[in-house]
Design a protein around this motif. Sequence first.
Motif, PDB file in Angstrom:
ATOM      1  N   TYR B 107      30.211  50.267  63.798  1.00 40.04           N
ATOM      2  CA  TYR B 107      30.846  50.793  62.841  1.00 40.04           C
ATOM      3  C   TYR B 107      31.890  50.048  62.076  1.00 40.04           C
ATOM      4  O   TYR B 107      31.859  49.789  60.747  1.00 40.04           O
ATOM      5  CB  TYR B 107      31.658  52.111  63.115  1.00 40.04           C
ATOM      6  CG  TYR B 107      30.774  53.020  63.627  1.00 40.04           C
ATOM      7  CD1 TYR B 107      29.999  53.985  62.848  1.00 40.04           C
ATOM      8  CD2 TYR B 107      31.192  53.495  65.144  1.00 40.04           C
ATOM      9  CE1 TYR B 107      29.136  54.739  63.457  1.00 40.04           C
ATOM     10  CE2 TYR B 107      30.558  54.688  65.558  1.00 40.04           C
ATOM     11  CZ  TYR B 107      29.236  55.235  64.688  1.00 40.04           C
ATOM     12  OH  TYR B 107      28.654  56.516  65.302  1.00 40.04           O
TER      13      TYR B 107
ATOM     14  N   LEU C  14      30.421  61.917  64.181  1.00 36.41           N
ATOM     15  CA  LEU C  14      30.195  62.287  63.043  1.00 36.41           C
ATOM     16  C   LEU C  14      30.863  61.820  62.110  1.00 36.41           C
ATOM     17  O   LEU C  14      30.377  61.425  60.702  1.00 36.41           O
ATOM     18  CB  LEU C  14      30.467  64.025  63.071  1.00 36.41           C
ATOM     19  CG  LEU C  14      29.273  64.723  63.618  1.00 36.41           C
ATOM     20  CD1 LEU C  14      29.513  66.055  63.707  1.00 36.41           C
ATOM     21  CD2 LEU C  14      27.841  64.391  62.630  1.00 36.41           C
ATOM     22  N   ILE C  15      32.157  61.908  62.127  1.00 34.39           N
ATOM     23  CA  ILE C  15      33.145  61.034  61.047  1.00 34.39           C
ATOM     24  C   ILE C  15      32.795  59.778  60.953  1.00 34.39           C
ATOM     25  O   ILE C  15      32.790  59.169  59.514  1.00 34.39           O
ATOM     26  CB  ILE C  15      34.758  61.451  61.678  1.00 34.39           C
ATOM     27  CG1 ILE C  15      35.053  63.048  61.606  1.00 34.39           C
ATOM     28  CG2 ILE C  15      35.577  60.398  60.607  1.00 34.39           C
ATOM     29  CD1 ILE C  15      36.405  63.102  62.308  1.00 34.39           C
ATOM     30  N   THR C  18      29.638  59.448  58.912  1.00 31.60           N
ATOM     31  CA  THR C  18      29.960  59.879  57.423  1.00 31.60           C
ATOM     32  C   THR C  18      30.337  58.720  56.674  1.00 31.60           C
ATOM     33  O   THR C  18      30.026  58.411  55.713  1.00 31.60           O
ATOM     34  CB  THR C  18      30.918  61.198  57.223  1.00 31.60           C
ATOM     35  OG1 THR C  18      30.569  62.003  58.192  1.00 31.60           O
ATOM     36  CG2 THR C  18      30.932  61.634  56.022  1.00 31.60           C
ATOM     37  N   GLY C  19      31.376  57.999  57.196  1.00 34.75           N
ATOM     38  CA  GLY C  19      32.047  56.923  56.791  1.00 34.75           C
ATOM     39  C   GLY C  19      31.144  55.806  56.444  1.00 34.75           C
ATOM     40  O   GLY C  19      31.043  55.380  55.471  1.00 34.75           O
ATOM     41  N   VAL C  21      27.879  56.141  56.000  1.00 34.47           N
ATOM     42  CA  VAL C  21      26.977  56.633  54.816  1.00 34.47           C
ATOM     43  C   VAL C  21      27.632  56.395  53.724  1.00 34.47           C
ATOM     44  O   VAL C  21      27.268  56.038  52.595  1.00 34.47           O
ATOM     45  CB  VAL C  21      26.667  58.164  55.241  1.00 34.47           C
ATOM     46  CG1 VAL C  21      26.077  58.735  53.649  1.00 34.47           C
ATOM     47  CG2 VAL C  21      25.609  58.363  56.338  1.00 34.47           C
ATOM     48  N   MET C  22      28.772  56.750  53.450  1.00 32.68           N
ATOM     49  CA  MET C  22      29.602  56.514  52.219  1.00 32.68           C
ATOM     50  C   MET C  22      29.896  55.373  51.888  1.00 32.68           C
ATOM     51  O   MET C  22      29.711  55.011  50.635  1.00 32.68           O
ATOM     52  CB  MET C  22      31.056  57.182  52.465  1.00 32.68           C
ATOM     53  CG  MET C  22      30.985  58.847  52.226  1.00 32.68           C
ATOM     54  SD  MET C  22      32.746  59.235  52.432  1.00 32.68           S
ATOM     55  CE  MET C  22      33.780  58.219  51.716  1.00 32.68           C
TER      56      MET C  22
END
Lengths: 372, 295, 308
Positions: B107, C14-15, C18-19, C21-22
């Motif tokens: 991430y 999930l968060i 989402t990040g 994806v954004m």
Amino acid sequence: MAQIDIRNVSKSYGKTQVVHGVDIAIADGEFVVILGPSGCGKSTLLRMIAGLEEISGGTVSIGGEVVNDREPRERGCAMVFQNYALYPHMSVAENIGYGLKVAGVPKQARQARVEAVARTVGLDTFLDRKPGQLSGGQRQRVAMARAMIKEPKVFLFDEPLSNLDAKLRVQMRIEIRKLHQRLKATSVFVTHDQVEAMTLADRLVIMNKGVIEQIGAPKDVYDRPASVFVAGFIGAPGLNLLDATIGADGLTLSLADGQRLPVDPARHPALKPGPVTVGIRAEALTIRPAAAGPHAGLRASFDFTEELGVGQHIHAEISGQPLIIHVDGRHPYRPGSALLLDVPPQELQLFDQETGLRIQETDVLTCIDEAA
Amino acid sequence: MTGKRVTFAGTWLAALLIAPQLLLVFTFFYWPAGEALYWSFTLEPPFGGENQWVGWQNFKTVFDDPLYWNSVRISITFALASTALAMGMALLLALFVDRQLPGHKAYRFVYFWPYAVAAPAVGLAFRFIFAPDAGFVSALNQWYPGLWNPARDGIDAVILITLANAWSMIAYNFIFFLAGLQSIPRSLTEAAAMDGSGVLRRMADIQFPLLAPTFFFLVVINLTDSFVNSFGIVDITTAGGPARATDLMVYKIYSDGFKGKDYSLAAAQSLVLMLLVVSLTFIQFRFVERRVHYS
Amino acid sequence: MVERTPILNILTHLILITGLVMLLVPLWIVFVASTHDFRTVNTVPMPLWPGNRMIENYTLAWNQGGFGPKMLNSFIVAVGVTAGKIAIAAISAYSIVYFKYRFRSLFFWLIFVTLMLPLEVRIVPTYAVAANVLRPYQELLDASGLGALLSTLMGIKVSLPEWSMLNSYTGLILPLIATATGTFLYRQFYLTVPDELAEAAKMDGAGPLRFFWDVLLPLSRTNMAALATIMFVYSWNQYLWPLLIITDIANYGTAVMQLQRIVPGPLFGEPPRWHIAMAGTLMVMTPPLLVVIFMQRWFVRGLVQTDK
């Protein structure tokens, strides 16, 4: 010839003076250790010899020439730093050879000398490593080799062993001593560790608060400290120091609690009555078995014992002041129990309470001492 | 303390080493800043000749112009909105990445990317994505025709540049929040865990309060950045339009100065913006100082 | 830490997704759009999967936008600015930290305060200076009376030549080289270098320049890498300054400037050729993106250390 002459050298930073007019004459090939507590000005003095610090007053000469205004590289000194100051990005070989490279020594000659020096300090298999891959002792050796390769007239050591563990320190101490015997270069070694100082030095210089307290061979300094400061600083433990008063007859000392001690009139024939500091080595005191006859010694009360392995340090209190007695065997005392002490008068050392300086003995005894 | 205990001798060498940067700084920073000051208090006569001193007249012209206040209002809205968006998002991501669950490195790796994208490229990408008749968001218009059209609707246009700006600033904020979080000693969160505090509780009670210095630092940086560095996005995305709806202060200086050739008005506006940046920076220094005191 | 929080862990992912994806969706859309033909890219809603026109679109964008020379120009400028910033930061910080003279704090602050003078707030006068770089010095000569003095003494009027930086690499590079952050970063680095290293170098006979070159510069490699990555991204992405001073776009235009010319839309009276525009956008953003991706460790370090 590289004798070092330090004449009336002082150093101040703005208004604070950290070295006050110091004089030392160091002979060619001599190993001098400057000893003192931290902040006493010993490192500053060393750095003034090296040329890393401007000299505020007085002169430093090396080999008979005043070097005050010369840059470090023009003084013919090499230095071993406390944290080694190895160039972290250079290999061991490059570190050792850097001084020669700056001096423009061709690569091949340089390599040969680097290898030779590395061999003498046992680093020849580590030449390609970076300082980060070495142990503390090995880094220390690199720092030594870097100093040696320049074949300097003068070696300067700035607390080089203080970052090593105790065992390694003893080993390096021996190696430095051997090295000096072989190279015979004038060496100045700064430390705050008195064992290191005693074992290494031809001559000791003891500094405190920017002034020299005493200069002399280690044995002399130990036996005849010139001041209360040196007395307390040298030896482990330092000299026991007790406040006392010299009686009107000039022959007896009395402690605050009224106990009395005779003075050796042969050593101190003409003492002025008044307050005085009495010094006595822990080894000079003996504890007398309680059963022995009438008592002429001192009475102290037992506090606790420090185990040394080879013996014990008995910590006691006398007349409200701490006292340490060195004993060989083992002694099971209880806290608060009374000790009877024998104090040989010829072991007493006296210091002026006002100036802190030693009250000199008559030469008679020192002559006898030396004869013996 | 600026320097070292151990220094070298040679004042000439020192001067020689610092001279290039001083020359550049003087020529391209201080002289132009001084010139802006000069121009903002003078006017060039229409038929040439020396500039004439006109006092506050240029500022008066600027401040009397409703278009200028329009520009100020938009800039502030834009700066506050994109700062809030970018920082909120970055903080959330940083807090959860710092949990160091499996995959957190992946991430983190990707979250840095937007930092590399040039503002005009962001602008062009968002212009397409949010175009009313093509791209991604135009799907909205299929359901409610005319709902979204940044080329016509001022509010839509402001939303567009705000989103683009926020997107491009998330990475920077994320980097700093994560660094801030990593500088909090593990022992603190562990102690809180021993005290029975859960993950979210720790974020709220331990990590977020300790991030306060980073947070304030970033607020100032983001605001300054939004006021000053937004030219690229606006120029490509909306070019100040529609009907000056996205006429940010920087953009107005540019168009008044280079398109309108009115140096004095542009200079006066520059000076106001400069003042804004300086005061924001001063606030930051106060916080930097506070931060030193805490540690 | 032993902590069993299955629900929270799912929420965390999930968060984070989402990040992800954004942050990635805009880049993905740009990529997808750049691989379709004109008709597909303009359908609503647009496809979310890449098409098969990638090579054609990119070739067209590359040729029409003239990106070959533009990328080269951008590269020259980015490397020039980066190298210049590092060099100038390293030497000015060296002067400030390793020498003792009266104005060193003042000089440091003079450099540092330029942080408060970003290009955008001084564009017009900076442009004027770039058009005639020696003018400040001419005016100083005149104003100080030095020029008049010289002209009476030597009988010649001292007038500095006119030197315009418009439409030149010098103009693209030189005004961007002064660096407060770089100088600050280098100063911080020098302050962490142990004093003993400088002393050891002195004992080894090295002078200040030798010490700088042999010891400090090699030691600062990490800083250099960190500084280089952020500065490369910064200078590649310059937009306003090149836009102002380059009118000879054929010779000196940069890649990022070129974005303005590929914006499609009715404004330019042409059909919305988004697929070409997006291909161009992606090409322009690729070099700095690669730097950030491959030098991530350095660039994060550089950013965090400068604290801007």
